[in-house]
Design a protein around this motif. Structure first.
Motif, PDB file in Angstrom:
ATOM      1  N   ILE A 133      41.708  15.044   5.722  1.00  0.00           N
ATOM      2  CA  ILE A 133      42.385  13.603   5.673  1.00  0.00           C
ATOM      3  C   ILE A 133      42.383  12.999   7.118  1.00  0.00           C
ATOM      4  CG2 ILE A 133      44.274  14.530   4.015  1.00  0.00           C
ATOM      5  CD1 ILE A 133      46.203  14.826   6.399  1.00  0.00           C
ATOM      6  N   VAL A 134      42.715  11.628   6.860  1.00  0.00           N
ATOM      7  CA  VAL A 134      42.592  10.894   8.221  1.00  0.00           C
ATOM      8  C   VAL A 134      43.964  10.365   8.052  1.00  0.00           C
ATOM      9  CG1 VAL A 134      40.385  10.378   8.700  1.00  0.00           C
ATOM     10  CG2 VAL A 134      41.584   9.071   7.276  1.00  0.00           C
ATOM     11  N   HIS A 135      44.732   9.893   9.389  1.00  0.00           N
ATOM     12  CA  HIS A 135      45.938   9.187   9.135  1.00  0.00           C
ATOM     13  C   HIS A 135      45.882   7.929  10.224  1.00  0.00           C
ATOM     14  CE1 HIS A 135      47.279  10.748  13.210  1.00  0.00           C
ATOM     15  NE2 HIS A 135      46.878  11.846  12.902  1.00  0.00           N
ATOM     16  N   PHE A 136      46.787   6.978   9.807  1.00  0.00           N
ATOM     17  CA  PHE A 136      46.956   5.757  10.105  1.00  0.00           C
ATOM     18  C   PHE A 136      48.388   5.330  10.987  1.00  0.00           C
ATOM     19  CE2 PHE A 136      44.035   5.778   6.761  1.00  0.00           C
ATOM     20  CZ  PHE A 136      42.904   5.299   7.091  1.00  0.00           C
ATOM     21  N   PRO A 137      48.652   4.664  11.557  1.00  0.00           N
ATOM     22  CA  PRO A 137      50.138   4.146  12.080  1.00  0.00           C
ATOM     23  C   PRO A 137      50.432   3.381  10.846  1.00  0.00           C
ATOM     24  CG  PRO A 137      48.588   3.514  13.758  1.00  0.00           C
ATOM     25  CD  PRO A 137      47.500   4.019  12.634  1.00  0.00           C
ATOM     26  N   LEU A 138      51.833   3.426  10.421  1.00  0.00           N
ATOM     27  CA  LEU A 138      52.176   2.530   9.414  1.00  0.00           C
ATOM     28  C   LEU A 138      52.025   0.886   9.739  1.00  0.00           C
ATOM     29  CD1 LEU A 138      55.777   3.964   9.018  1.00  0.00           C
ATOM     30  CD2 LEU A 138      53.972   4.428   7.360  1.00  0.00           C
ATOM     31  N   PRO A 139      51.979   0.171   8.868  1.00  0.00           N
ATOM     32  CA  PRO A 139      51.463  -1.395   9.010  1.00  0.00           C
ATOM     33  C   PRO A 139      53.026  -1.974   9.135  1.00  0.00           C
ATOM     34  CG  PRO A 139      51.543  -0.581   6.685  1.00  0.00           C
ATOM     35  CD  PRO A 139      51.723   0.685   7.328  1.00  0.00           C
ATOM     36  N   PHE A 140      54.020  -1.273   9.541  1.00  0.00           N
ATOM     37  CA  PHE A 140      55.269  -2.153   9.697  1.00  0.00           C
ATOM     38  C   PHE A 140      55.993  -1.121  10.543  1.00  0.00           C
ATOM     39  CE2 PHE A 140      54.952  -0.165   5.413  1.00  0.00           C
ATOM     40  CZ  PHE A 140      55.693   1.286   5.739  1.00  0.00           C
ATOM     41  N   ALA A 156      51.001  15.769   9.413  1.00  0.00           N
ATOM     42  CA  ALA A 156      49.493  15.163   9.303  1.00  0.00           C
ATOM     43  C   ALA A 156      48.600  16.051  10.366  1.00  0.00           C
ATOM     44  CB  ALA A 156      49.551  13.576   9.629  1.00  0.00           C
ATOM     45  N   ASP A 157      49.324  16.128  11.633  1.00  0.00           N
ATOM     46  CA  ASP A 157      48.243  16.802  12.541  1.00  0.00           C
ATOM     47  C   ASP A 157      47.932  18.198  12.245  1.00  0.00           C
ATOM     48  OD1 ASP A 157      48.434  14.807  14.217  1.00  0.00           O
ATOM     49  OD2 ASP A 157      50.028  15.273  15.520  1.00  0.00           O
ATOM     50  N   HIS A 158      48.785  18.955  11.693  1.00  0.00           N
ATOM     51  CA  HIS A 158      48.741  20.208  11.383  1.00  0.00           C
ATOM     52  C   HIS A 158      47.852  20.675  10.120  1.00  0.00           C
ATOM     53  CE1 HIS A 158      52.454  21.229  13.999  1.00  0.00           C
ATOM     54  NE2 HIS A 158      51.923  22.498  13.676  1.00  0.00           N
ATOM     55  N   THR A 159      47.784  19.543   9.265  1.00  0.00           N
ATOM     56  CA  THR A 159      46.972  19.598   7.949  1.00  0.00           C
ATOM     57  C   THR A 159      45.594  18.780   8.040  1.00  0.00           C
ATOM     58  OG1 THR A 159      48.265  17.949   6.974  1.00  0.00           O
ATOM     59  CG2 THR A 159      49.120  20.251   6.521  1.00  0.00           C
ATOM     60  N   MET A 160      45.504  18.061   8.977  1.00  0.00           N
ATOM     61  CA  MET A 160      44.344  17.035   9.169  1.00  0.00           C
ATOM     62  C   MET A 160      42.957  17.938   8.839  1.00  0.00           C
ATOM     63  SD  MET A 160      43.532  13.803  11.348  1.00  0.00           S
ATOM     64  CE  MET A 160      43.676  14.691  13.017  1.00  0.00           C
ATOM     65  N   ALA A 161      42.680  18.736   9.504  1.00  0.00           N
ATOM     66  CA  ALA A 161      41.169  19.354   9.326  1.00  0.00           C
ATOM     67  C   ALA A 161      41.074  20.003   8.095  1.00  0.00           C
ATOM     68  CB  ALA A 161      41.212  20.299  10.632  1.00  0.00           C
ATOM     69  N   ASP A 162      42.328  20.834   8.020  1.00  0.00           N
ATOM     70  CA  ASP A 162      42.224  21.765   6.763  1.00  0.00           C
ATOM     71  C   ASP A 162      42.281  21.093   5.236  1.00  0.00           C
ATOM     72  OD1 ASP A 162      42.293  24.103   5.283  1.00  0.00           O
ATOM     73  OD2 ASP A 162      44.481  23.813   5.056  1.00  0.00           O
ATOM     74  N   LEU A 178      70.515  17.036  18.225  1.00  0.00           N
ATOM     75  CA  LEU A 178      69.022  16.716  17.931  1.00  0.00           C
ATOM     76  C   LEU A 178      68.160  17.773  18.243  1.00  0.00           C
ATOM     77  CD1 LEU A 178      67.014  14.288  17.086  1.00  0.00           C
ATOM     78  CD2 LEU A 178      67.381  13.716  19.379  1.00  0.00           C
ATOM     79  N   LEU A 179      67.100  17.929  17.395  1.00  0.00           N
ATOM     80  CA  LEU A 179      66.243  18.890  17.752  1.00  0.00           C
ATOM     81  C   LEU A 179      64.839  18.488  18.140  1.00  0.00           C
ATOM     82  CD1 LEU A 179      66.226  21.754  14.872  1.00  0.00           C
ATOM     83  CD2 LEU A 179      66.997  21.936  17.216  1.00  0.00           C
ATOM     84  N   PHE A 180      64.535  17.465  17.724  1.00  0.00           N
ATOM     85  CA  PHE A 180      63.338  16.674  17.813  1.00  0.00           C
ATOM     86  C   PHE A 180      63.124  15.331  17.048  1.00  0.00           C
ATOM     87  CE2 PHE A 180      61.785  19.508  14.419  1.00  0.00           C
ATOM     88  CZ  PHE A 180      61.204  18.617  13.625  1.00  0.00           C
ATOM     89  N   GLU A 181      62.197  14.552  17.529  1.00  0.00           N
ATOM     90  CA  GLU A 181      61.959  13.327  16.892  1.00  0.00           C
ATOM     91  C   GLU A 181      60.557  13.394  16.322  1.00  0.00           C
ATOM     92  OE1 GLU A 181      63.078   9.969  19.106  1.00  0.00           O
ATOM     93  OE2 GLU A 181      65.038  10.080  18.528  1.00  0.00           O
ATOM     94  N   ASP A 182      60.298  12.588  15.138  1.00  0.00           N
ATOM     95  CA  ASP A 182      58.912  12.373  14.741  1.00  0.00           C
ATOM     96  C   ASP A 182      58.554  11.144  14.126  1.00  0.00           C
ATOM     97  OD1 ASP A 182      56.306  13.006  13.821  1.00  0.00           O
ATOM     98  OD2 ASP A 182      56.795  14.666  12.410  1.00  0.00           O
ATOM     99  N   ARG A 183      57.435  10.571  13.938  1.00  0.00           N
ATOM    100  CA  ARG A 183      57.355   9.448  13.439  1.00  0.00           C
ATOM    101  C   ARG A 183      56.370   9.369  11.895  1.00  0.00           C
ATOM    102  NH1 ARG A 183      58.846   5.206  16.167  1.00  0.00           N
ATOM    103  NH2 ARG A 183      59.023   5.373  18.320  1.00  0.00           N
ATOM    104  N   TYR A 184      56.714   8.561  11.078  1.00  0.00           N
ATOM    105  CA  TYR A 184      55.805   8.609   9.775  1.00  0.00           C
ATOM    106  C   TYR A 184      54.374   7.907  10.091  1.00  0.00           C
ATOM    107  CZ  TYR A 184      59.956   9.834   7.458  1.00  0.00           C
ATOM    108  OH  TYR A 184      61.103  10.450   6.958  1.00  0.00           O
ATOM    109  N   VAL A 185      53.502   8.401   9.365  1.00  0.00           N
ATOM    110  CA  VAL A 185      51.972   8.027   9.544  1.00  0.00           C
ATOM    111  C   VAL A 185      51.691   7.671   7.998  1.00  0.00           C
ATOM    112  CG1 VAL A 185      51.665   8.816  11.833  1.00  0.00           C
ATOM    113  CG2 VAL A 185      51.160  10.304   9.687  1.00  0.00           C
ATOM    114  N   VAL A 186      50.441   7.034   7.768  1.00  0.00           N
ATOM    115  CA  VAL A 186      49.919   7.136   6.520  1.00  0.00           C
ATOM    116  C   VAL A 186      48.708   7.977   6.692  1.00  0.00           C
ATOM    117  CG1 VAL A 186      49.114   5.447   4.636  1.00  0.00           C
ATOM    118  CG2 VAL A 186      50.541   4.659   6.174  1.00  0.00           C
ATOM    119  N   ILE A 187      48.512   8.657   5.570  1.00  0.00           N
ATOM    120  CA  ILE A 187      47.452   9.584   5.280  1.00  0.00           C
ATOM    121  C   ILE A 187      46.597   9.198   4.144  1.00  0.00           C
ATOM    122  CG2 ILE A 187      48.414  11.658   6.481  1.00  0.00           C
ATOM    123  CD1 ILE A 187      48.875  12.725   3.711  1.00  0.00           C
ATOM    124  N   ALA A 188      45.446   9.602   4.278  1.00  0.00           N
ATOM    125  CA  ALA A 188      44.268   9.215   3.254  1.00  0.00           C
ATOM    126  C   ALA A 188      43.164  10.186   3.259  1.00  0.00           C
ATOM    127  CB  ALA A 188      43.917   7.591   3.294  1.00  0.00           C
TER     128      ALA A 188
END
Length: 306
Positions: free
Chosen positions: A261-268, A252-258, A164-174
């Motif tokens: 976009i904004v991002h939200f937690p998943l609704p599930f 999402a963090d790397h591309t948000m400003a450029d 295992l290298l690392f873990e990440d989570r999914y988010v919603v972007i808009a």
């Protein structure tokens, strides 16, 4: 060298012929003339009493006999290559060795810059050859076409060691200025919004996004009206539109400003994304592979958000 009257050099030719399904491409790969490769194929046909490669329309196809033999032949060649490439010591500051690493463009953006920075700190002189995704990444490992696979745990082969290298989570972007920006991203909004989705390239339409497997288990549907071959493109395809997308939070963090976009937690609830590193079992004692594994592990350890 011969074994049971077979010139063992012909096994290398057979491996290339079956993999490439082309006499000319196999000849080019082995730095041989096309006539010499045709001669090698004829000798193989005589020995195995099988055509091995046959012309079907405008392309060459592998016979069942050749296809059945190929995995064993490839395994033999990989073992030989591993033995030849393994040296008792490895000094990355002196080595010019090239490591073939299969990565997605997500890893290319999130992980590889950390790997390169770590190489710079160690004054490493090795070369990295970064390879694009494949529908069967473990087969690239089996064939010796890749030294390392950087892949989600779902696509890791149980036949070889992994870490295992690392873990990440999914988010919603808009889009930061779109209709979803100031709203609550609940399940109803998620299910009815238009979605942009990344479909893995080089998969002949046979593979689905990693998150799809979990969404189906949860009974969550998406209204997909755009697909792309690149993770990195998703934030920019969402920007300026009413679409949303499900992406890794680091991306999402790397591309948000450029991308704006904004991002939200998943609704599930969804399990974390687990990014793994895998190598061939025959290379387990290769000090060069040990070094590149440690390099990637050190880089992955810097992604400690989750």
């Amino acid at each position: 060298m011969r074994f049971k009257k077979l010139d063992l050099n012909l096994l290398v030719a057979l491996d290339h012929l079956v993999t490439l399904k082309s006499v000319s491409l196999a000849a080019e790969k082995m730095f041989m003339s096309q006539s010499a490769m045709s001669n090698a194929l004829n000798r193989l046909r005589q020995y195995f009493d099988d055509p091995l490669l046959v012309q079907v329309g405008k392309r060459m196809e592998v016979t069942p006999r050749a296809e059945a033999m190929h995995p064993a032949i490839r395994e033999i060649l990989v073992r030989i290559e591993a033995t030849i490439d393994t040296h008792p010591e490895f000094d990355p500051t002196q080595s010019s060795r090239t490591f073939n690493v299969l990565v997605s463009d997500y890893s290319l953006r999130v992980l590889i810059p950390l790997v390169l920075a770590e190489m710079e700190r160690q004054d490493a002189r090795v070369r990295l050859n970064l390879l694009t995704q494949s529908s069967t990444p473990h087969m690239m490992l089996e064939r010796g076409d890749a030294d390392l696979l950087i892949s989600p745990d779902l696509f890791i082969s149980p036949e070889h060691p992994s870490q295992l290298l690392f873990e990440d989570r999914y988010v919603v972007i808009a889009c930061a200025h779109g209709p979803h920006a100031g709203a609550r991203m609940d399940l109803a909004r998620y299910s009815t919004a238009r979605h942009a989705v990344m479909l893995p390239p080089n998969t002949s339409g046979m593979s689905a996004p990693v998150e799809d497997r979990y969404l189906k288990q949860l009974g969550v549907t998406r209204q997909v009206d755009m697909t792309t071959f690149s993770f990195l493109s998703l934030p920019y395809l969402v920007a300026g539109t009413s679409r949303i997308a499900t992406v890794h939070s680091y991306l999402a963090d790397h591309t948000m400003a450029d991308a704006g976009i904004v991002h939200f937690p998943l609704p599930f609830d969804m399990p974390p994304f687990r990014q793994m590193m895998q190598w061939h079992s025959y290379r387990d004692q290769d000090p060069g592979i040990g070094w590149i594994r440690n390099l990637f592990a050190r880089a992955g350890a810097q992604l400690t958000k989750y």
